[in-house]
Design an enzyme around this catalytic site. Structure first.
Site, PDB file in Angstrom:
ATOM      1  N   SER A 139       0.835  -1.196   0.000  1.00 50.14           N
ATOM      2  CA  SER A 139       0.000   0.000   0.000  1.00 50.14           C
ATOM      3  C   SER A 139       0.881   1.261   0.000  1.00 50.14           C
ATOM      4  CB  SER A 139      -0.958  -0.038   1.193  1.00 50.14           C
ATOM      5  OG  SER A 139      -1.939   0.957   1.087  1.00 50.14           O
ATOM      6  N   ASP A 277      -9.443  -3.504  -6.207  1.00 51.11           N
ATOM      7  CA  ASP A 277      -8.799  -2.712  -5.157  1.00 51.11           C
ATOM      8  C   ASP A 277      -9.372  -1.293  -5.157  1.00 51.11           C
ATOM      9  OD1 ASP A 277      -7.136  -1.363  -3.393  1.00 51.11           O
ATOM     10  OD2 ASP A 277      -5.332  -2.397  -4.066  1.00 51.11           O
ATOM     11  N   HIS A 306      -6.976  -5.717  -1.039  1.00 50.33           N
ATOM     12  CA  HIS A 306      -5.895  -4.782  -0.716  1.00 50.33           C
ATOM     13  C   HIS A 306      -5.272  -5.114   0.638  1.00 50.33           C
ATOM     14  CE1 HIS A 306      -3.842  -0.847  -0.979  1.00 50.33           C
ATOM     15  NE2 HIS A 306      -4.024  -0.800   0.325  1.00 50.33           N
TER      16      HIS A 306
END
Length: 331
Positions: A139, A277, A306
């Site tokens: 991320s 996502d 995610h």
């Protein structure tokens, strides 16, 4: 993977002074101090995990254990907690690197730029220069990993894995459109609510709430893996405030994809996107694939979300381990 195999892998919790902040490091494998290990046994390569936000390394314990086992326990796997997300208990010693400038305070260390400098300071201070690095960013950790390549070119990074990478247009993503007003405009309301509700809450109650949440999410194995690690930071108002502060900066600053960094280091990058996502939608994958058709830019075919560390640590570890086992001999 058999849970017995993962339980056989030691995980060492350590706190070091980095950027003027107590910093939690989880070290998977027998290597704890790469400076002092005997030269014959010391690993020459470190796998370094940079979490997403909230940057709390214990979430990645199962992932780190699986990755360590799947690479035949050849390399240490370390995960760093973000500055301001954990601090040492009274009975825990905080290690320092004497006379090292990288232990000095970093300006706005809880913000996005400060968190980047915090990770660079750790790698410069606590990892020997001759130890090669594999970076794994998840991320916003992917954005930080790219910035490490840009700002610290002297670090011996031989490959970087960017998992579900939020490296562009965060505020325009489906989740970003919801998070931006909350994190940027109503952040102080969140702060006040956190302090009013959580500050007077006893530590035992916080731990009970966290364990209940983990059980609801079917994360009993993660609780077992983290039995020696404090979890109450997750509901500490200071940590939640730092997560919101960092998130607000992400929305405002992670806008344009830095193609210059990507082009310069493309041969050392592996991107892994999800089909569903809400932080980096399919269009972002398609755009970067068009911009860098020769790059190792992959799309997950298993519908892994995610937040893969919640239920899919094993699956993602298998993917990364396969890449590592196939390519380390060529690097």
């Amino acid at each position: 993977m058999d849970s017995e195999i993962k339980e056989d892998i030691p995980v060492h919790e350590e706190f070091v002074l980095c950027g003027g902040v107590e910093t939690q490091i989880l070290k998977c494998g027998p290597w704890t101090d790469l400076f002092n290990e005997q030269s014959d046994n010391r690993s020459k390569l470190l796998i370094f995990i940079i979490p997403g936000n909230p940057g709390f390394s214990p979430f990645y314990v199962s992932f780190a254990k699986a990755l360590h086992a799947l690479t035949n326990k050849r390399f240490p796997v370390w995960a760093i907690t973000y500055a301001g997300f954990a601090w040492a208990r009274k009975d825990k010693k905080v290690l320092t690197a004497l006379n090292d400038p990288n232990t000095q305070e970093i300006k706005d260390v809880y913000g996005l730029n400060g968190q980047i400098e915090h990770k660079i300071a750790f790698l410069r201070t606590y990892v020997p220069k001759e130890v090669k690095l594999i970076l794994i960013g998840h991320s916003i950790g992917s954005y930080i990993a790219l910035q490490i390549l840009k700002r610290a070119p002297e670090l011996p990074v031989i490959h970087t894995f960017l998992l579900f990478p939020t490296i562009e247009r965060m505020s325009e993503s489906p989740n970003g459109r919801i998070a931006t007003p909350l994190l940027c405009w109503f952040r102080y309301v969140l702060y006040a609510a956190n302090y009013l509700i959580l500050k007077p809450c006893p530590e035992k109650i916080k731990l009970l709430l966290i364990k209940m949440a983990f059980q609801v999410m079917n994360l009993k194995n993660e609780i077992s893996s983290m039995k020696e690690i404090s979890l109450t930071y997750l509901l500490h108002p200071f940590c939640l405030a730092n997560a919101a502060y960092l998130g607000g900066q992400e929305m405002m600053q992670v806008v344009k994809r830095d193609d210059e960094i990507i082009k310069e280091h493309l041969s050392k990058l592996t991107f892994y996107y999800s089909q569903t996502d809400p932080w980096c939608p399919m269009k972002y994958y398609e755009d970067i694939k068009k911009a860098f058709p020769e790059g190792d830019i992959r799309l997950c075919e298993k519908k892994i979300p995610h937040s893969f560390v919640i239920h899919f640590s094993q699956e993602v570890a298998c993917l990364v381990a396969e890449w590592l086992n196939n390519n380390l001999s060529k690097m």
